[in-house]
Design an enzyme around this catalytic site. Structure first.
Site, PDB file in Angstrom:
ATOM      1  N   ASP A  94      -9.956   2.605   1.572  1.00  0.00           N
ATOM      2  CA  ASP A  94     -10.100   2.089   2.946  1.00  0.00           C
ATOM      3  C   ASP A  94     -10.735   3.175   3.827  1.00  0.00           C
ATOM      4  O   ASP A  94     -11.572   2.886   4.684  1.00  0.00           O
ATOM      5  CB  ASP A  94      -8.727   1.722   3.540  1.00  0.00           C
ATOM      6  CG  ASP A  94      -8.203   0.397   3.013  1.00  0.00           C
ATOM      7  OD1 ASP A  94      -9.007  -0.438   2.558  1.00  0.00           O
ATOM      8  OD2 ASP A  94      -6.973   0.189   3.057  1.00  0.00           O
ATOM      9  N   LYS A 153       0.816  -1.219   0.000  1.00  0.00           N
ATOM     10  CA  LYS A 153       0.000   0.000   0.000  1.00  0.00           C
ATOM     11  C   LYS A 153       0.856   1.279   0.000  1.00  0.00           C
ATOM     12  O   LYS A 153       0.398   2.327  -0.439  1.00  0.00           O
ATOM     13  CB  LYS A 153      -0.962   0.011   1.188  1.00  0.00           C
ATOM     14  CG  LYS A 153      -2.087  -1.002   1.025  1.00  0.00           C
ATOM     15  CD  LYS A 153      -3.107  -0.923   2.139  1.00  0.00           C
ATOM     16  CE  LYS A 153      -4.148  -2.022   1.972  1.00  0.00           C
ATOM     17  NZ  LYS A 153      -5.210  -1.970   2.986  1.00  0.00           N
TER      18      LYS A 153
HETATM   19  P1  NAP Z   1      -0.011  -2.798  10.010  1.00  0.00           P
HETATM   20  O1  NAP Z   1       0.436  -1.719   9.070  1.00  0.00           O
HETATM   21  O2  NAP Z   1       0.869  -3.980  10.281  1.00  0.00           O
HETATM   22  O3  NAP Z   1      -0.358  -2.061  11.403  1.00  0.00           O
HETATM   23  C1  NAP Z   1      -0.742  -2.724  12.578  1.00  0.00           C
HETATM   24  C2  NAP Z   1      -0.063  -2.033  13.746  1.00  0.00           C
HETATM   25  O4  NAP Z   1      -0.571  -2.595  14.982  1.00  0.00           O
HETATM   26  C3  NAP Z   1       1.454  -2.254  13.763  1.00  0.00           C
HETATM   27  O5  NAP Z   1       2.092  -1.053  14.113  1.00  0.00           O
HETATM   28  C4  NAP Z   1       1.613  -3.311  14.843  1.00  0.00           C
HETATM   29  O6  NAP Z   1       2.891  -3.326  15.424  1.00  0.00           O
HETATM   30  C5  NAP Z   1       0.550  -2.868  15.819  1.00  0.00           C
HETATM   31  N1  NAP Z   1       0.214  -3.882  16.810  1.00  0.00           N
HETATM   32  C6  NAP Z   1       0.248  -5.224  16.668  1.00  0.00           C
HETATM   33  N2  NAP Z   1      -0.171  -5.800  17.819  1.00  0.00           N
HETATM   34  C7  NAP Z   1      -0.461  -4.815  18.703  1.00  0.00           C
HETATM   35  C8  NAP Z   1      -0.932  -4.771  20.029  1.00  0.00           C
HETATM   36  N3  NAP Z   1      -1.162  -5.891  20.728  1.00  0.00           N
HETATM   37  N4  NAP Z   1      -1.150  -3.581  20.579  1.00  0.00           N
HETATM   38  C9  NAP Z   1      -0.900  -2.440  19.902  1.00  0.00           C
HETATM   39  N5  NAP Z   1      -0.435  -2.400  18.641  1.00  0.00           N
HETATM   40  C10 NAP Z   1      -0.224  -3.578  18.038  1.00  0.00           C
HETATM   41  O7  NAP Z   1      -1.388  -3.417   9.530  1.00  0.00           O
HETATM   42  P2  NAP Z   1      -2.594  -2.642   8.812  1.00  0.00           P
HETATM   43  O8  NAP Z   1      -2.480  -2.750   7.348  1.00  0.00           O
HETATM   44  O9  NAP Z   1      -2.723  -1.287   9.435  1.00  0.00           O
HETATM   45  O10 NAP Z   1      -3.835  -3.561   9.225  1.00  0.00           O
HETATM   46  C11 NAP Z   1      -4.220  -3.708  10.600  1.00  0.00           C
HETATM   47  C12 NAP Z   1      -5.376  -4.696  10.681  1.00  0.00           C
HETATM   48  O11 NAP Z   1      -6.511  -4.180  10.017  1.00  0.00           O
HETATM   49  C13 NAP Z   1      -5.059  -6.043   9.997  1.00  0.00           C
HETATM   50  O12 NAP Z   1      -5.560  -7.078  10.786  1.00  0.00           O
HETATM   51  C14 NAP Z   1      -5.821  -5.988   8.696  1.00  0.00           C
HETATM   52  O13 NAP Z   1      -6.236  -7.253   8.251  1.00  0.00           O
HETATM   53  C15 NAP Z   1      -7.009  -5.122   9.097  1.00  0.00           C
HETATM   54  N6  NAP Z   1      -7.557  -4.410   7.927  1.00  0.00           N
HETATM   55  C16 NAP Z   1      -8.865  -4.605   7.652  1.00  0.00           C
HETATM   56  C17 NAP Z   1      -9.428  -3.930   6.576  1.00  0.00           C
HETATM   57  C18 NAP Z   1     -10.875  -4.153   6.247  1.00  0.00           C
HETATM   58  O14 NAP Z   1     -11.260  -3.871   5.115  1.00  0.00           O
HETATM   59  N7  NAP Z   1     -11.685  -4.586   7.192  1.00  0.00           N
HETATM   60  C19 NAP Z   1      -8.656  -3.052   5.792  1.00  0.00           C
HETATM   61  C20 NAP Z   1      -7.310  -2.869   6.138  1.00  0.00           C
HETATM   62  C21 NAP Z   1      -6.772  -3.562   7.216  1.00  0.00           C
HETATM   63  P3  NAP Z   1       3.959  -4.407  14.853  1.00  0.00           P
HETATM   64  O15 NAP Z   1       4.274  -3.978  13.453  1.00  0.00           O
HETATM   65  O16 NAP Z   1       5.113  -4.325  15.774  1.00  0.00           O
HETATM   66  O17 NAP Z   1       3.293  -5.762  14.917  1.00  0.00           O
END
Ligand code: NAP
Length: 278
Positions: free
Chosen positions: A102, A66
């Site tokens: 998104d 992305k």
């Molecule tokens: P990302 O860029 O990896 O961001 C997730 C963040 O959360 C990272 O900074 C991660 O740290 C942090 N994190 C992980 N475990 C944590 C905890 N226990 N407490 C606090 N922070 C924590 O991922 P993303 O693209 O933003 O996506 C996040 C989630 O949203 C994913 O599960 C994805 O599938 C979901 N999502 C859903 C949709 C939808 O259409 N419904 C769209 C986009 C994303 P680390 O990097 O150190 O692990």
């Protein structure tokens, strides 16, 4: 000639976009095909050449591209520029234009499914990655007054807060919190959003106590596998309203379809396809 679209990511087999978009394309009777492209970072440049050479209509972008994709675009919509991430690309008049659906998808889902309005509200956001940035931006743009953001990597929360505070008015604050502040913040929170991967496969946060939330608070999870995550289940059990991640997935796809084809897809067909797949 059949128009070509698809989703690009690594891995890609988990993506439900091919099923959802194919259902919408078929229902609309369009001559188009939506494929799945497993592309590693070092293959992105060749993929973009293929898009341009073969005049693909566009594509969705998922993890981990992305942000990587920004290097290959000719132009970006203002919200994608502000968020710094693109999940939808439109190939139009030899130009690749990046969008972030998104952000719009999340707000549409809240509005359509929960009748929830952001104006003046306080939000606590768990996670400060790409999805969290899209959610924070869309909530502030819709008038949210205060966002508290927690990520286990404080640099990421700081970056998100700095970015949002630069973009929005002083009366709309984004502040970084740590886990110990959470209880106090939840007491004034109208919307709690999980934008971390916690919840996938049924995992849960250690020691997240929802009791501090007001009875009227809404708990929202971006994770959609399972549809009811442990966070949403716990919220439901104490009588709170919940909002599942399927809606964001659905409406980001609806918005992408509109960008590519210039018309509304059949939302019900897309929703049913996702519900059946999940
Ligand atoms: P990302 O860029 O990896 O961001 C997730 C963040 O959360 C990272 O900074 C991660 O740290 C942090 N994190 C992980 N475990 C944590 C905890 N226990 N407490 C606090 N922070 C924590 O991922 P993303 O693209 O933003 O996506 C996040 C989630 O949203 C994913 O599960 C994805 O599938 C979901 N999502 C859903 C949709 C939808 O259409 N419904 C769209 C986009 C994303 P680390 O990097 O150190 O692990």
């Amino acid at each position: 000639m059949t128009q070509i679209l698809g989703v690009v990511g690594d891995p890609i087999s988990h993506s439900l976009s091919p099923q959802m978009q194919t259902a919408a394309i078929d229902r609309a009777g369009l001559d188009a095909t939506y494929l799945s492209f497993h592309i590693k970072k070092e293959q992105l440049s060749a993929f973009i050449k293929e898009v341009r050479d073969n005049n693909y209509l566009g594509f969705n972008v998922t993890i981990p591209h992305k942000q990587n994709i920004l290097d290959y675009l000719d132009d970006m919509a203002p919200e994608a520029l502000a968020i710094g991430a693109v999940n939808t690309v439109h190939h139009s008049r030899n130009h690749l234009i990046g969008y972030n659906t998104d952000a719009t998808g999340y707000m549409l889902s809240l509005k359509e499914e929960k009748r929830w309005r952001a104006k003046g509200k306080t939000v606590t956001l768990l996670g400060a990655g790409g999805a969290a940035r899209a959610v924070a931006y869309s909530l502030l743009k819709a008038g949210a007054a205060q966002i508290y953001v927690y990520d286990k990597i404080v640099i990421k929360s700081n970056e998100l807060a700095k970015n949002m505070n630069n973009l929005f008015m002083k009366s709309q604050r984004t502040d970084v919190i740590d886990w110990l502040d959470l209880k106090d913040c939840l007491a004034e929170t109208h919307l709690l959003v999980n934008a971390t991967p916690v919840g996938m496969g049924g995992t849960s946060f250690d020691s997240l106590v929802l009791d501090a939330l007001a009875d009227t608070a809404l708990v929202s999870d971006l994770v959609y596998t399972p549809r009811e995550t442990p966070l949403l289940r716990d919220a439901r059990k104490i009588g709170l309203s919940t909002h599942e991640g399927l809606g964001m997935l659905l409406y980001q796809g609806v918005e992408a379809f509109k960008i590519w084809f210039g018309k509304d897809p059949d939302v019900n067909v897309m929703r049913k396809t996702l519900e059946d797949a999940l």
